[in-house]
Design a protein around this motif. Structure first.
Motif, PDB file in Angstrom:
ATOM      1  N   HIS A   1       0.837  -1.193   0.000  1.00 55.89           N
ATOM      2  CA  HIS A   1       0.000   0.000   0.000  1.00 55.89           C
ATOM      3  C   HIS A   1       0.879   1.252   0.000  1.00 55.89           C
ATOM      4  O   HIS A   1       1.929   1.286   0.645  1.00 55.89           O
ATOM      5  CB  HIS A   1      -0.918  -0.005   1.218  1.00 55.89           C
TER       6      HIS A   1
ATOM      7  N   ASN B   1       0.542   6.964   3.254  1.00 55.77           N
ATOM      8  CA  ASN B   1      -0.679   7.708   3.579  1.00 55.77           C
ATOM      9  C   ASN B   1      -1.961   6.991   3.157  1.00 55.77           C
ATOM     10  O   ASN B   1      -3.036   7.599   3.147  1.00 55.77           O
ATOM     11  CB  ASN B   1      -0.650   9.112   2.954  1.00 55.77           C
ATOM     12  N   ALA B   2      -1.885   5.697   2.807  1.00 54.80           N
ATOM     13  CA  ALA B   2      -3.101   4.940   2.494  1.00 54.80           C
ATOM     14  C   ALA B   2      -3.941   4.783   3.757  1.00 54.80           C
ATOM     15  O   ALA B   2      -3.417   4.682   4.873  1.00 54.80           O
ATOM     16  CB  ALA B   2      -2.743   3.578   1.931  1.00 54.80           C
ATOM     17  N   THR B   3      -5.260   4.765   3.588  1.00 51.83           N
ATOM     18  CA  THR B   3      -6.170   4.632   4.725  1.00 51.83           C
ATOM     19  C   THR B   3      -7.225   3.569   4.430  1.00 51.83           C
ATOM     20  O   THR B   3      -7.407   3.158   3.276  1.00 51.83           O
ATOM     21  CB  THR B   3      -6.873   5.968   5.039  1.00 51.83           C
ATOM     22  N   ILE B   4      -7.910   3.138   5.470  1.00 57.22           N
ATOM     23  CA  ILE B   4      -9.078   2.280   5.341  1.00 57.22           C
ATOM     24  C   ILE B   4     -10.211   2.899   6.141  1.00 57.22           C
ATOM     25  O   ILE B   4      -9.987   3.575   7.149  1.00 57.22           O
ATOM     26  CB  ILE B   4      -8.803   0.845   5.830  1.00 57.22           C
ATOM     27  N   GLU B   5     -11.435   2.679   5.672  1.00 56.20           N
ATOM     28  CA  GLU B   5     -12.604   3.220   6.356  1.00 56.20           C
ATOM     29  C   GLU B   5     -13.147   2.187   7.332  1.00 56.20           C
ATOM     30  O   GLU B   5     -13.300   1.013   6.981  1.00 56.20           O
ATOM     31  CB  GLU B   5     -13.678   3.615   5.357  1.00 56.20           C
TER      32      GLU B   5
ATOM     33  N   ASN C   1     -11.675   7.253   8.834  1.00 54.85           N
ATOM     34  CA  ASN C   1     -10.536   6.676   8.140  1.00 54.85           C
ATOM     35  C   ASN C   1      -9.363   6.530   9.096  1.00 54.85           C
ATOM     36  O   ASN C   1      -9.078   7.439   9.884  1.00 54.85           O
ATOM     37  CB  ASN C   1     -10.128   7.544   6.946  1.00 54.85           C
ATOM     38  N   ILE C   2      -8.695   5.365   9.016  1.00 57.26           N
ATOM     39  CA  ILE C   2      -7.504   5.137   9.815  1.00 57.26           C
ATOM     40  C   ILE C   2      -6.369   4.728   8.888  1.00 57.26           C
ATOM     41  O   ILE C   2      -6.578   4.336   7.747  1.00 57.26           O
ATOM     42  CB  ILE C   2      -7.723   4.070  10.903  1.00 57.26           C
ATOM     43  N   SER C   3      -5.152   4.807   9.383  1.00 55.01           N
ATOM     44  CA  SER C   3      -3.982   4.525   8.563  1.00 55.01           C
ATOM     45  C   SER C   3      -3.909   3.037   8.194  1.00 55.01           C
ATOM     46  O   SER C   3      -4.160   2.160   9.031  1.00 55.01           O
ATOM     47  CB  SER C   3      -2.702   4.916   9.305  1.00 55.01           C
ATOM     48  N   GLN C   4      -3.556   2.769   6.940  1.00 56.06           N
ATOM     49  CA  GLN C   4      -3.278   1.401   6.496  1.00 56.06           C
ATOM     50  C   GLN C   4      -1.784   1.148   6.647  1.00 56.06           C
ATOM     51  O   GLN C   4      -0.961   2.078   6.562  1.00 56.06           O
ATOM     52  CB  GLN C   4      -3.714   1.219   5.036  1.00 56.06           C
TER      53      GLN C   4
ATOM     54  N   TYR D   1      -7.991   4.622  18.206  1.00 60.44           N
ATOM     55  CA  TYR D   1      -9.147   5.056  17.432  1.00 60.44           C
ATOM     56  C   TYR D   1     -10.490   4.799  18.110  1.00 60.44           C
ATOM     57  O   TYR D   1     -11.508   5.328  17.673  1.00 60.44           O
ATOM     58  CB  TYR D   1      -9.163   4.348  16.075  1.00 60.44           C
TER      59      TYR D   1
END
Length: 519
Positions: free
Chosen positions: A56, A59-63, A78-81, A167
């Motif tokens: 990835h 700065n990729a994220t997941i919801e 959104n949190i960091s991947q 989170y």
């Protein structure tokens, strides 16, 4: 299975369906494997999916999180991947109100870490203090990130703790996860209330544990000094602040007693939930020691557990000497009481379309037309639907049909098992000689072949039962006008014989937990 708490002002009703998880330590199994199995019990469609490892970008994220439509409303975030996620296999499903699809109860990853998600009620006070809206990772998010990121069961627990601390946790009234690897298992109990509370207990190689619901009992107040327990820093102080536990009293700090939903006459292991308590299921499993994969399949398939509410069945073996691509998991495409377990490996390259996502019981299918992108897949038969047909005919007369059907399923699985040895040995030999792609092709061919033959078996059973029921005049047309049940506490199709749901001797206890039936 998610069973949302209703607010205190609502009527308390019984948890009619909820996922089971079985853990058997490696000293109690036939081949030294850790075994993890269970059911996923949701109304919605289920399908098998293999997720490849992936890199990835920065700065990729997941919801993650829940929406305002959840029983306990929340907002997504959104949190960091992480830079790299592992390959994993899981049964996905389509719907739980306010929990966006696709959802998962867990599966197994390339590091040999397996996860099962199981409900675990909290006391009403915790539910009532949950923020509105709530934020944080929910049960499926936590299962998925463990599969994507954890190299050991212990690391999986640490990841859950770190993510909740950073989170928060969004839920429906309390939940748990069972995480296992080749050496040990962990029960993790996440709490409602918006306080970032969680606790975890290690389950060792000489133990059997069944979660239904997930439970933790006595818990050391100095758990930070123990290798066998983990938890949020506030798990003890918060209970003292609330007056739920007296540190100067004679009672030990017990997670179930302090944070669980307690009902007179019911304990952490023995509450009469559904048709067998955790204690009864644990004892039944211990009676099988040394436990094999086939034995655990029998436990998961037990008609007191597996019925129309069981979305699928799963059993996985975890050993130290397994190449990641040869990690094996048995999966039944719907309730395994009348569906075969098929062998799959993480090295399988693709899932047959018959075991992929279909519109049957998928959220929104009744109010929209098919996306053309799925028209070929939707044109295929669907394993979940076919073995539901087997279930409905079999359970119309279980004393007559169930023994015959299950003998066929056992015979089919024995045939799969008899061929599995040479397949795995050949695949490992190819891997050892640098021919990994050939090994993956072999595993894929065998898994697909057995999966397709399972579909043919299902068609044969359905056709035979259909002819028998109709030719003997036993077919009954519906008398009512509602094809869907009442939702709250209604009986579902099952193969139980000798149980009377109107007799209080086995009636489920009331509970503040209740899911909306998934569609």
């Amino acid at each position: 299975m998610k069973i949302p708490h209703l607010r205190a002002s609502l009527i308390f009703v019984s948890p009619a369906i909820a996922s089971h998880a079985f853990y058997v330590g490696k000293h109690l199994t036939a081949d030294g494997s850790v075994l993890l199995g269970g059911t996923g019990e949701e109304v919605s469609s289920h399908w098998l999916q293999i997720f490849p490892a992936a890199d990835h970008p920065p700065n990729a994220t997941i919801e993650v999180g829940v929406t305002e439509d959840a029983v306990m409303p929340g907002t997504r975030m959104n949190i960091s991947q992480v830079p790299h996620t592992f390959r994993y296999l899981s049964m996905e499903y389509s719907d739980y109100e306010g929990f966006p699809a696709p959802l998962t109860n867990g599966g197994v990853n390339e590091k040999g870490v397996a996860v099962r998600d199981v409900w675990a009620d909290n006391r009403p006070e915790l539910v009532d203090m949950t923020p509105n809206p709530q934020q944080g990772l929910q049960y499926s998010d936590l299962a998925r990130v463990v599969l994507e990121r954890a190299s050991t069961a212990r690391e999986g627990v640490e990841i859950i703790g770190q993510l909740i601390a950073e989170y928060g946790y969004a839920d429906y009234g309390g939940n748990s996860h069972f995480i296992a690897d080749k050496d040990e298992g962990w029960v993790v109990w996440e709490m409602s209330g918006g306080q970032k509370l969680w606790a975890a207990e290690r389950i060792g190689p000489d133990e059997v544990r069944v979660s239904y619901p997930g439970y933790i009992k006595d818990f050391p107040v100095d758990f930070a000094d123990s290798e066998d327990y983990m938890g949020s820093p506030n798990i003890v102080p918060f209970a003292v602040e609330q007056g739920w536990w007296n540190p100067n009293g004679s009672e030990p700090f017990n997670i179930f007693n302090v944070y669980g939903y307690n009902l007179d006459g019911y304990t952490a292991r023995d509450g009469g939930f559904k048709y067998m308590s955790q204690a009864a299921l644990e004892n039944a499993t211990l009676a099988m020691v040394p436990v094999s994969e086939q034995d655990l399949i029998e436990r998961v398939r037990d008609y007191r557990i597996s019925d129309d509410e069981a979305g699928y069945g799963q059993v996985v073996s975890l050993r130290a000497d397994m190449d990641p691509d040869v990690i094996r998991v048995w999966v039944a495409p719907t309730g395994s009481v009348t569906a075969p377990f098929n062998p799959w490996w993480l090295g399988v390259q693709e899932v047959p379309p018959e075991y992929g996502e279909h519109r049957y019981l998928t959220d929104g299918a009744s109010s929209s037309f098919l996306n053309p992108d799925y028209q070929y897949q939707e044109a295929t038969y669907f394993a979940g639907r076919r073995f539901k047909q087997v279930l409905y005919y079999t359970c119309s007369d279980p004393e007559t049909f169930l023994p015959v059907v299950q003998r066929m399923l056992n015979g089919f699985e024995n045939a799969s098992r008899s061929g599995m040895g040479w397949v795995e040995q050949s695949a490992q030999t190819l891997i050892d000689h640098g021919q990994r792609q050939n090994a993956l092709d072999l595993l894929t061919f065998y898994a697909r072949t057995r999966a397709n033959e399972a579909m043919e078996l299902g068609r044969t059973i359905v056709d035979a039962l259909d002819a028998y029921v109709k030719l003997t005049g036993e077919f009954r047309r519906p008398k009512g006008t509602e094809i869907n049940d009442a939702g709250l506490g209604a009986e579902t199709v099952n193969c139980l014989v000798g149980f009377d749901p109107d007799q209080p001797s086995w009636r489920q206890p009331p509970s503040p937990s209740r899911r909306r039936r998934r569609s």
